[in-house]
Design a protein around this motif. Structure first.
Motif: not given
Length: 368
Positions: A130, A134, A143-145, A147-150, A152
Protein backbone atom coordinates in the motif's frame (compact mmCIF):
# COMPACT_ATOMS: atom_id res chain seq x y z
CA UNK A 1 -33.91 27.44 88.61
CA UNK A 2 -32.14 24.55 86.87
CA UNK A 3 -34.41 24.91 83.82
CA UNK A 4 -33.65 28.63 83.47
CA UNK A 5 -29.89 27.96 83.83
CA UNK A 6 -30.09 25.20 81.23
CA UNK A 7 -32.00 27.50 78.87
CA UNK A 8 -29.40 30.22 79.37
CA UNK A 9 -26.55 27.78 78.66
CA UNK A 10 -28.32 26.62 75.49
CA UNK A 11 -28.65 30.20 74.29
CA UNK A 12 -24.97 30.86 74.98
CA UNK A 13 -24.02 27.67 73.12
CA UNK A 14 -26.22 28.59 70.15
CA UNK A 15 -24.79 32.10 70.04
CA UNK A 16 -21.23 30.76 70.10
CA UNK A 17 -22.05 28.13 67.48
CA UNK A 18 -23.61 30.77 65.23
CA UNK A 19 -20.61 33.06 65.76
CA UNK A 20 -18.20 30.20 64.94
CA UNK A 21 -20.21 29.26 61.83
CA UNK A 22 -20.15 32.86 60.58
CA UNK A 23 -16.40 33.08 61.14
CA UNK A 24 -15.81 29.78 59.33
CA UNK A 25 -17.94 30.89 56.37
CA UNK A 26 -16.17 34.25 56.16
CA UNK A 27 -12.76 32.55 56.42
CA UNK A 28 -13.74 30.04 53.70
CA UNK A 29 -14.97 32.92 51.52
CA UNK A 30 -11.66 34.77 52.05
CA UNK A 31 -9.63 31.64 51.17
CA UNK A 32 -11.77 31.04 48.07
CA UNK A 33 -11.38 34.67 47.01
CA UNK A 34 -7.59 34.64 47.51
CA UNK A 35 -7.31 31.37 45.58
CA UNK A 36 -9.19 32.78 42.59
CA UNK A 37 -7.00 35.90 42.62
CA UNK A 38 -3.75 33.93 42.51
CA UNK A 39 -5.04 31.02 40.38
CA UNK A 40 -3.69 32.42 37.06
CA UNK A 41 -0.22 32.52 38.63
CA UNK A 42 -0.23 29.13 40.37
CA UNK A 43 1.19 27.12 37.46
CA UNK A 44 4.08 29.52 36.64
CA UNK A 45 4.92 29.84 40.35
CA UNK A 46 4.84 26.06 40.77
CA UNK A 47 7.10 25.57 37.73
CA UNK A 48 9.35 28.35 39.02
CA UNK A 49 9.68 26.58 42.36
CA UNK A 50 10.49 23.31 40.58
CA UNK A 51 13.17 24.98 38.43
CA UNK A 52 14.60 26.75 41.50
CA UNK A 53 14.86 23.52 43.50
CA UNK A 54 16.35 21.59 40.55
CA UNK A 55 18.95 24.31 39.81
CA UNK A 56 19.80 25.15 43.43
CA UNK A 57 22.91 22.90 43.68
CA UNK A 58 24.29 24.62 40.56
CA UNK A 59 23.33 27.97 42.09
CA UNK A 60 25.34 27.22 45.24
CA UNK A 61 28.44 26.17 43.26
CA UNK A 62 28.33 29.25 41.05
CA UNK A 63 27.68 31.47 44.05
CA UNK A 64 30.84 30.24 45.78
CA UNK A 65 32.81 30.87 42.57
CA UNK A 66 31.46 34.44 42.38
CA UNK A 67 32.29 35.28 45.97
CA UNK A 68 28.81 34.79 47.43
CA UNK A 69 26.99 37.37 45.26
CA UNK A 70 23.42 36.09 45.28
CA UNK A 71 21.79 38.41 42.77
CA UNK A 72 24.59 38.14 40.21
CA UNK A 73 24.50 34.34 40.44
CA UNK A 74 20.73 34.20 40.04
CA UNK A 75 20.87 36.61 37.10
CA UNK A 76 23.51 34.56 35.26
CA UNK A 77 21.63 31.28 35.78
CA UNK A 78 18.35 32.90 34.70
CA UNK A 79 19.90 34.36 31.54
CA UNK A 80 21.58 31.05 30.69
CA UNK A 81 18.31 29.12 31.18
CA UNK A 82 16.40 31.64 29.04
CA UNK A 83 19.05 31.37 26.31
CA UNK A 84 18.85 27.56 26.36
CA UNK A 85 15.08 27.81 25.93
CA UNK A 86 14.68 30.75 23.56
CA UNK A 87 17.54 30.18 21.08
CA UNK A 88 16.54 26.58 20.07
CA UNK A 89 12.86 27.64 20.02
CA UNK A 90 13.58 30.55 17.65
CA UNK A 91 15.79 28.38 15.41
CA UNK A 92 13.16 25.63 15.27
CA UNK A 93 10.35 28.12 14.61
CA UNK A 94 12.27 29.83 11.80
CA UNK A 95 13.15 26.47 10.26
CA UNK A 96 9.54 25.27 10.38
CA UNK A 97 8.22 28.56 8.99
CA UNK A 98 10.76 28.59 6.16
CA UNK A 99 10.07 24.95 5.23
CA UNK A 100 6.31 25.50 5.40
CA UNK A 101 6.56 28.58 3.15
CA UNK A 102 8.78 26.72 0.68
CA UNK A 103 6.40 23.74 0.61
CA UNK A 104 3.39 26.00 0.08
CA UNK A 105 5.05 27.84 -2.82
CA UNK A 106 6.09 24.59 -4.51
CA UNK A 107 2.57 23.17 -4.18
CA UNK A 108 1.00 26.36 -5.62
CA UNK A 109 3.51 26.49 -8.48
CA UNK A 110 3.16 22.72 -8.99
CA UNK A 111 6.93 22.35 -8.86
CA UNK A 112 7.00 20.02 -5.85
CA UNK A 113 8.53 16.72 -6.83
CA UNK A 114 8.54 13.55 -4.77
CA UNK A 115 11.14 10.93 -5.71
CA UNK A 116 9.74 7.45 -6.40
CA UNK A 117 10.28 4.74 -3.77
CA UNK A 118 12.95 2.13 -4.13
CA UNK A 119 12.06 -1.41 -5.09
CA UNK A 120 12.67 -2.54 -1.50
CA UNK A 121 9.63 -0.65 -0.19
CA UNK A 122 7.03 -3.05 -1.65
CA UNK A 123 8.71 -5.96 0.15
CA UNK A 124 8.19 -4.47 3.60
CA UNK A 125 5.79 -6.54 5.71
CA UNK A 126 2.19 -5.40 6.28
CA UNK A 127 2.44 -1.88 4.84
CA UNK A 128 4.86 -2.38 1.93
CA UNK A 129 2.44 -2.78 -1.00
CA UNK A 130 0.00 0.00 0.00
CA UNK A 131 2.83 2.38 0.84
CA UNK A 132 4.57 1.64 -2.46
CA UNK A 133 1.36 2.31 -4.44
CA UNK A 134 0.60 5.59 -2.66
CA UNK A 135 4.20 6.74 -2.83
CA UNK A 136 4.48 5.98 -6.57
CA UNK A 137 1.20 7.80 -7.22
CA UNK A 138 2.48 10.84 -5.32
CA UNK A 139 5.70 10.82 -7.34
CA UNK A 140 3.79 10.87 -10.65
CA UNK A 141 0.52 12.63 -9.78
CA UNK A 142 0.74 14.58 -6.54
CA UNK A 143 -2.59 16.38 -7.10
CA UNK A 144 -4.46 13.06 -7.13
CA UNK A 145 -2.94 12.07 -3.79
CA UNK A 146 -3.72 15.47 -2.27
CA UNK A 147 -7.34 15.23 -3.47
CA UNK A 148 -7.62 11.70 -2.10
CA UNK A 149 -6.36 12.61 1.36
CA UNK A 150 -7.84 16.14 1.61
CA UNK A 151 -10.02 15.44 4.72
CA UNK A 152 -7.11 13.86 6.59
CA UNK A 153 -4.77 16.72 5.58
CA UNK A 154 -7.26 19.37 6.74
CA UNK A 155 -7.79 17.61 10.08
CA UNK A 156 -4.04 17.22 10.54
CA UNK A 157 -3.49 20.88 9.67
CA UNK A 158 -6.02 22.02 12.28
CA UNK A 159 -4.41 19.84 14.91
CA UNK A 160 -0.97 21.13 13.94
CA UNK A 161 -2.08 24.77 14.26
CA UNK A 162 -3.70 24.04 17.61
CA UNK A 163 -0.52 22.34 18.80
CA UNK A 164 1.61 25.26 17.61
CA UNK A 165 -0.57 27.76 19.45
CA UNK A 166 -0.47 25.66 22.62
CA UNK A 167 3.30 25.29 22.32
CA UNK A 168 3.67 29.07 22.04
CA UNK A 169 1.68 29.60 25.23
CA UNK A 170 3.76 26.93 27.00
CA UNK A 171 7.02 28.62 25.97
CA UNK A 172 5.80 31.96 27.36
CA UNK A 173 4.76 30.23 30.59
CA UNK A 174 8.17 28.58 30.93
CA UNK A 175 9.92 31.93 30.34
CA UNK A 176 7.91 33.44 33.20
CA UNK A 177 8.64 30.40 35.37
CA UNK A 178 12.40 30.71 34.76
CA UNK A 179 12.31 34.37 35.82
CA UNK A 180 10.35 33.40 38.94
CA UNK A 181 12.91 30.66 39.64
CA UNK A 182 15.70 33.25 39.54
CA UNK A 183 13.89 35.36 42.13
CA UNK A 184 13.18 32.33 44.32
CA UNK A 185 16.83 31.27 44.32
CA UNK A 186 17.82 34.68 45.70
CA UNK A 187 15.41 34.20 48.61
CA UNK A 188 15.94 30.44 48.92
CA UNK A 189 17.04 30.56 52.57
CA UNK A 190 13.99 32.45 53.83
CA UNK A 191 11.72 30.42 51.54
CA UNK A 192 13.10 27.14 52.93
CA UNK A 193 12.56 28.40 56.49
CA UNK A 194 8.95 29.31 55.65
CA UNK A 195 8.35 25.85 54.19
CA UNK A 196 9.92 24.19 57.24
CA UNK A 197 7.71 26.30 59.52
CA UNK A 198 4.55 25.30 57.65
CA UNK A 199 5.55 21.62 57.56
CA UNK A 200 6.61 21.81 61.22
CA UNK A 201 3.13 22.96 62.23
CA UNK A 202 1.76 19.82 60.62
CA UNK A 203 4.39 17.21 61.53
CA UNK A 204 6.58 18.67 64.25
CA UNK A 205 9.87 20.50 63.86
CA UNK A 206 12.11 17.55 62.94
CA UNK A 207 9.46 15.85 60.82
CA UNK A 208 8.74 19.06 58.93
CA UNK A 209 12.41 19.62 58.17
CA UNK A 210 12.78 16.06 56.87
CA UNK A 211 9.72 16.43 54.63
CA UNK A 212 11.02 19.68 53.12
CA UNK A 213 14.39 18.04 52.41
CA UNK A 214 12.58 15.06 50.91
CA UNK A 215 10.55 17.31 48.59
CA UNK A 216 13.70 19.04 47.33
CA UNK A 217 15.55 15.75 46.81
CA UNK A 218 12.56 14.24 44.96
CA UNK A 219 12.26 17.20 42.58
CA UNK A 220 15.98 17.04 41.77
CA UNK A 221 15.75 13.26 41.33
CA UNK A 222 12.90 13.57 38.82
CA UNK A 223 14.70 16.39 36.99
CA UNK A 224 17.76 14.16 36.60
CA UNK A 225 16.02 10.82 36.06
CA UNK A 226 13.19 11.91 33.74
CA UNK A 227 14.11 15.21 32.10
CA UNK A 228 17.85 14.49 32.07
CA UNK A 229 17.40 11.05 30.50
CA UNK A 230 14.93 12.49 27.96
CA UNK A 231 17.48 15.13 26.98
CA UNK A 232 20.20 12.48 26.57
CA UNK A 233 17.92 10.34 24.40
CA UNK A 234 16.95 13.28 22.18
CA UNK A 235 20.58 14.36 21.70
CA UNK A 236 21.66 10.82 20.76
CA UNK A 237 18.70 10.48 18.38
CA UNK A 238 19.51 13.87 16.82
CA UNK A 239 23.11 12.79 16.20
CA UNK A 240 21.83 9.72 14.33
CA UNK A 241 19.42 11.86 12.27
CA UNK A 242 22.20 14.29 11.31
CA UNK A 243 24.60 11.53 10.29
CA UNK A 244 21.98 9.89 8.05
CA UNK A 245 20.83 13.23 6.59
CA UNK A 246 17.21 12.86 7.79
CA UNK A 247 15.18 15.95 6.75
CA UNK A 248 13.87 18.24 9.53
CA UNK A 249 16.36 16.84 12.04
CA UNK A 250 15.56 19.54 14.60
CA UNK A 251 11.83 18.80 14.49
CA UNK A 252 12.25 15.03 14.90
CA UNK A 253 14.76 15.53 17.71
CA UNK A 254 12.23 17.75 19.51
CA UNK A 255 9.50 15.12 19.03
CA UNK A 256 11.80 12.46 20.53
CA UNK A 257 12.40 14.78 23.51
CA UNK A 258 8.66 15.27 24.05
CA UNK A 259 7.93 11.53 23.84
CA UNK A 260 10.73 10.74 26.29
CA UNK A 261 9.49 13.39 28.75
CA UNK A 262 5.91 12.08 28.70
CA UNK A 263 7.25 8.53 29.09
CA UNK A 264 6.07 7.23 25.72
CA UNK A 265 8.34 4.90 23.69
CA UNK A 266 10.58 6.89 21.38
CA UNK A 267 10.32 4.07 18.84
CA UNK A 268 7.03 5.73 17.80
CA UNK A 269 9.21 8.28 15.98
CA UNK A 270 12.37 6.24 15.48
CA UNK A 271 10.50 3.36 13.83
CA UNK A 272 9.13 5.31 10.83
CA UNK A 273 12.46 7.11 10.44
CA UNK A 274 14.27 3.75 10.37
CA UNK A 275 11.91 2.67 7.58
CA UNK A 276 12.61 5.91 5.72
CA UNK A 277 16.39 5.47 6.08
CA UNK A 278 16.17 1.93 4.65
CA UNK A 279 14.38 3.38 1.61
CA UNK A 280 17.07 5.98 0.82
CA UNK A 281 20.33 4.57 2.17
CA UNK A 282 22.52 1.55 1.55
CA UNK A 283 21.93 -1.55 3.64
CA UNK A 284 25.01 -1.27 5.89
CA UNK A 285 24.50 2.34 7.09
CA UNK A 286 20.76 1.69 7.43
CA UNK A 287 21.44 -1.34 9.65
CA UNK A 288 23.92 0.67 11.75
CA UNK A 289 21.35 3.46 12.12
CA UNK A 290 18.76 0.89 13.18
CA UNK A 291 21.06 -0.50 15.87
CA UNK A 292 21.86 3.04 17.05
CA UNK A 293 18.16 3.96 17.17
CA UNK A 294 17.24 0.81 19.10
CA UNK A 295 19.98 1.58 21.64
CA UNK A 296 18.61 5.12 21.98
CA UNK A 297 15.09 3.76 22.38
CA UNK A 298 15.95 1.40 25.23
CA UNK A 299 18.63 3.56 26.86
CA UNK A 300 16.13 4.91 29.41
CA UNK A 301 15.80 1.42 30.92
CA UNK A 302 19.38 1.51 32.23
CA UNK A 303 19.83 5.30 32.55
CA UNK A 304 16.84 5.87 34.84
CA UNK A 305 18.09 3.55 37.61
CA UNK A 306 21.38 5.50 37.55
CA UNK A 307 19.75 8.91 38.02
CA UNK A 308 16.27 8.38 39.47
CA UNK A 309 16.23 8.19 43.27
CA UNK A 310 20.01 8.58 43.54
CA UNK A 311 21.03 9.69 47.02
CA UNK A 312 17.55 9.05 48.46
CA UNK A 313 16.37 6.40 50.89
CA UNK A 314 13.21 5.85 48.83
CA UNK A 315 13.00 3.06 46.23
CA UNK A 316 13.44 4.16 42.65
CA UNK A 317 10.17 2.42 41.73
CA UNK A 318 8.20 4.70 44.07
CA UNK A 319 9.62 7.82 42.41
CA UNK A 320 9.05 6.42 38.91
CA UNK A 321 5.45 5.36 39.62
CA UNK A 322 4.73 8.75 41.19
CA UNK A 323 6.18 10.58 38.18
CA UNK A 324 4.30 8.52 35.59
CA UNK A 325 1.02 8.47 37.52
CA UNK A 326 1.24 12.18 38.23
CA UNK A 327 1.86 12.94 34.57
CA UNK A 328 -1.18 10.87 33.54
CA UNK A 329 -3.27 12.73 36.12
CA UNK A 330 -1.97 16.31 35.74
CA UNK A 331 0.22 16.54 32.64
CA UNK A 332 3.94 17.33 32.62
CA UNK A 333 3.75 19.22 35.94
CA UNK A 334 2.49 15.95 37.43
CA UNK A 335 5.91 14.38 36.81
CA UNK A 336 7.15 16.36 39.81
CA UNK A 337 3.96 16.73 41.85
CA UNK A 338 3.12 13.04 41.58
CA UNK A 339 6.63 11.96 42.54
CA UNK A 340 6.68 14.34 45.53
CA UNK A 341 3.25 13.28 46.78
CA UNK A 342 3.99 9.55 46.47
CA UNK A 343 7.43 9.97 48.07
CA UNK A 344 5.98 11.88 51.04
CA UNK A 345 3.16 9.35 51.36
CA UNK A 346 5.62 6.45 51.25
CA UNK A 347 7.81 8.12 53.89
CA UNK A 348 4.84 8.74 56.20
CA UNK A 349 3.63 5.17 55.71
CA UNK A 350 7.06 3.77 56.62
CA UNK A 351 7.22 6.05 59.67
CA UNK A 352 3.78 4.85 60.75
CA UNK A 353 4.84 1.21 60.35
CA UNK A 354 8.02 1.80 62.38
CA UNK A 355 6.05 3.62 65.08
CA UNK A 356 3.51 0.78 65.24
CA UNK A 357 6.31 -1.79 65.47
CA UNK A 358 8.08 0.13 68.27
CA UNK A 359 4.77 0.52 70.15
CA UNK A 360 4.13 -3.22 69.86
CA UNK A 361 7.65 -3.95 71.17
CA UNK A 362 7.04 -1.68 74.17
CA UNK A 363 3.80 -3.50 74.99
CA UNK A 364 5.59 -6.85 74.80
CA UNK A 365 8.34 -5.61 77.13
CA UNK A 366 5.79 -4.26 79.64
CA UNK A 367 3.83 -7.52 79.66
CA UNK A 368 6.98 -9.56 80.13
Amino acid sequence: MNDSKKSSDDKVFQARALDAAIRIVLLALLVWWCFNIVRPFILPILWGAIFAVALYPLFLKLQSMLGGRLKLTATLITLAALALLIIPTVILSQSLAANAAKLSKEIEAQTLTIPPPSEKVKDWPLIGKRLDQTWRLASTNLDAVLDKFTPQLKAGGRKLLSFAAGAGVEVIMIVIAIIIAGVLMVYAHSGTQAMETIAGRLMGHEGGKKIVNLIGATIRSVAQGVLGVALIQSILAGIGFMVMGVPYTGLWTFVVLVLAVVQLPTILVLGPIIIYVFSIAETTPAVLFTIWSLIVGVSDTFLKPLFLGRGMDIPMLVILLGAIGGMVLSGVIGLFVGAVVLAVGFKLFVAWLNQSASTADEHVQIES
